[in-house]
Design a protein around this motif. Structure first.
Motif, PDB file in Angstrom:
ATOM      1  N   TYR A 109       0.723  -1.228  -0.109  1.00  0.00           N
ATOM      2  CA  TYR A 109      -0.108  -0.088   0.100  1.00  0.00           C
ATOM      3  C   TYR A 109       0.729   1.066  -0.108  1.00  0.00           C
ATOM      4  O   TYR A 109       1.818   1.199   0.578  1.00  0.00           O
ATOM      5  CB  TYR A 109      -0.933  -0.011   1.418  1.00  0.00           C
ATOM      6  CG  TYR A 109      -2.158  -0.882   1.194  1.00  0.00           C
ATOM      7  CD1 TYR A 109      -3.311  -0.624   1.033  1.00  0.00           C
ATOM      8  CD2 TYR A 109      -1.616  -2.154   1.580  1.00  0.00           C
ATOM      9  CE1 TYR A 109      -4.231  -1.587   0.918  1.00  0.00           C
ATOM     10  CE2 TYR A 109      -2.804  -3.072   1.729  1.00  0.00           C
ATOM     11  CZ  TYR A 109      -4.034  -2.845   1.367  1.00  0.00           C
ATOM     12  OH  TYR A 109      -5.042  -3.899   1.207  1.00  0.00           O
ATOM     13  N   TYR A 110       0.559   2.245  -0.714  1.00  0.00           N
ATOM     14  CA  TYR A 110       1.263   3.657  -0.660  1.00  0.00           C
ATOM     15  C   TYR A 110       0.559   4.251   0.565  1.00  0.00           C
ATOM     16  O   TYR A 110      -0.684   4.120   0.741  1.00  0.00           O
ATOM     17  CB  TYR A 110       0.721   4.397  -1.965  1.00  0.00           C
ATOM     18  CG  TYR A 110       1.396   4.191  -3.230  1.00  0.00           C
ATOM     19  CD1 TYR A 110       2.678   3.813  -3.494  1.00  0.00           C
ATOM     20  CD2 TYR A 110       0.222   3.738  -4.223  1.00  0.00           C
ATOM     21  CE1 TYR A 110       2.736   3.295  -4.656  1.00  0.00           C
ATOM     22  CE2 TYR A 110       0.697   3.255  -5.459  1.00  0.00           C
ATOM     23  CZ  TYR A 110       2.106   2.799  -5.759  1.00  0.00           C
ATOM     24  OH  TYR A 110       2.524   2.634  -6.883  1.00  0.00           O
ATOM     25  N   THR A 111       1.350   4.983   1.482  1.00  0.00           N
ATOM     26  CA  THR A 111       0.898   5.594   2.406  1.00  0.00           C
ATOM     27  C   THR A 111       1.302   7.132   2.609  1.00  0.00           C
ATOM     28  O   THR A 111       2.644   7.387   2.416  1.00  0.00           O
ATOM     29  CB  THR A 111       1.086   4.720   3.652  1.00  0.00           C
ATOM     30  OG1 THR A 111       0.544   5.661   4.901  1.00  0.00           O
ATOM     31  CG2 THR A 111       2.603   4.542   3.953  1.00  0.00           C
ATOM     32  N   SER A 112       0.777   7.854   3.398  1.00  0.00           N
ATOM     33  CA  SER A 112       1.146   9.473   3.603  1.00  0.00           C
ATOM     34  C   SER A 112       2.059   9.126   4.996  1.00  0.00           C
ATOM     35  O   SER A 112       2.800  10.028   5.474  1.00  0.00           O
ATOM     36  CB  SER A 112       0.182  10.346   3.783  1.00  0.00           C
ATOM     37  OG  SER A 112      -0.814   9.647   4.940  1.00  0.00           O
ATOM     38  N   GLY A 113       1.791   7.923   5.814  1.00  0.00           N
ATOM     39  CA  GLY A 113       2.733   7.893   6.788  1.00  0.00           C
ATOM     40  C   GLY A 113       4.108   7.086   6.490  1.00  0.00           C
ATOM     41  O   GLY A 113       4.587   6.901   5.483  1.00  0.00           O
ATOM     42  N   PRO A 114       4.769   6.522   7.588  1.00  0.00           N
ATOM     43  CA  PRO A 114       6.017   5.854   7.277  1.00  0.00           C
ATOM     44  C   PRO A 114       5.965   4.651   6.723  1.00  0.00           C
ATOM     45  O   PRO A 114       5.072   4.107   6.902  1.00  0.00           O
ATOM     46  CB  PRO A 114       6.387   5.792   8.952  1.00  0.00           C
ATOM     47  CG  PRO A 114       5.315   5.875   9.687  1.00  0.00           C
ATOM     48  CD  PRO A 114       4.315   6.511   9.052  1.00  0.00           C
TER      49      PRO A 114
END
Length: 201
Positions: A109-114
């Motif tokens: 998954y792409y994430t805005s988190g780490p």
């Protein structure tokens, strides 16, 4: 009433098979008290731990002892809990639109988190940090899935047939959402080329 009893009472109103995190119960006690209570409830078989900090009231089936919640639902709950935006990786998105038969062995998954790896049951799931807001548009919705698939296939892998497959997997409203998304010129051009062909066809 003890923290464990308070949590137990709250659990009765929660749907079986629906994942939740420990933060749901922080109004009932300190984090350590809540964590201890949840661990006790896992031990007693009242709830099941599906990932770190994520639990579920077991949903039983005649064939399987306990039914695991859907991985994508667990991901949604984790993302919400961490305040991050999460989008299905392009390889899986392309497979869902029947544009690829490759089954990714590890869900990504792409994430805005780490960036990190987590375990959901026996499955390892990878989160890849991205700073691109365009890649996280319409997260959790079909137009977002379509964008993810197009990014993955790339400029040379997208033609009218690909756009047609994507359109077939979307409602008219969702396709319009896709057309008005922020995207690179090559992607917008491919969608418009197909749409114009449709209009004249």
């Amino acid at each position: 009433m003890s923290v464990t009893e308070s949590i137990k009472r709250r659990l009765l109103s929660m749907k079986r098979g629906e994942p939740f995190t420990n933060t749901c119960f922080l109004k009932l006690g300190s984090r350590s008290a809540v964590d201890k209570a949840l661990s006790r409830l896992v031990k007693d078989g009242v709830i099941q731990r599906v990932a770190r900090g994520v639990f579920v009231r077991p949903k039983k089936s005649r064939f399987i002892h306990n039914v695991m919640p859907d991985v994508s639902r667990v991901i949604e709950v984790i993302a919400k809990d961490h305040g991050e935006t999460v989008q299905v990786h392009g390889a899986e998105a392309a497979r869902r639109f029947k544009l690829s038969t490759q089954m990714p062995t590890t869900p990504v998954y792409y994430t805005s988190g780490p960036s990190r790896e987590i375990r959901i049951g026996n499955l390892k799931v990878k989160f890849m940090h991205t700073t691109s807001h365009r890649k996280l548009q319409h997260a959790g919705k079909k137009p977002g899935l379509a964008l993810s698939a197009l990014w993955y296939l790339g400029k040379d892998g997208v033609d009218d047939e690909v756009i047609q497959r994507i359109q077939e997997g979307l409602s008219r409203k969702e396709f319009e959402e896709l057309r008005t998304s922020k995207m690179p010129a090559w992607m917008a051009g491919a969608i418009e080329h197909y749409a114009q062909g449709e209009a004249h066809g």
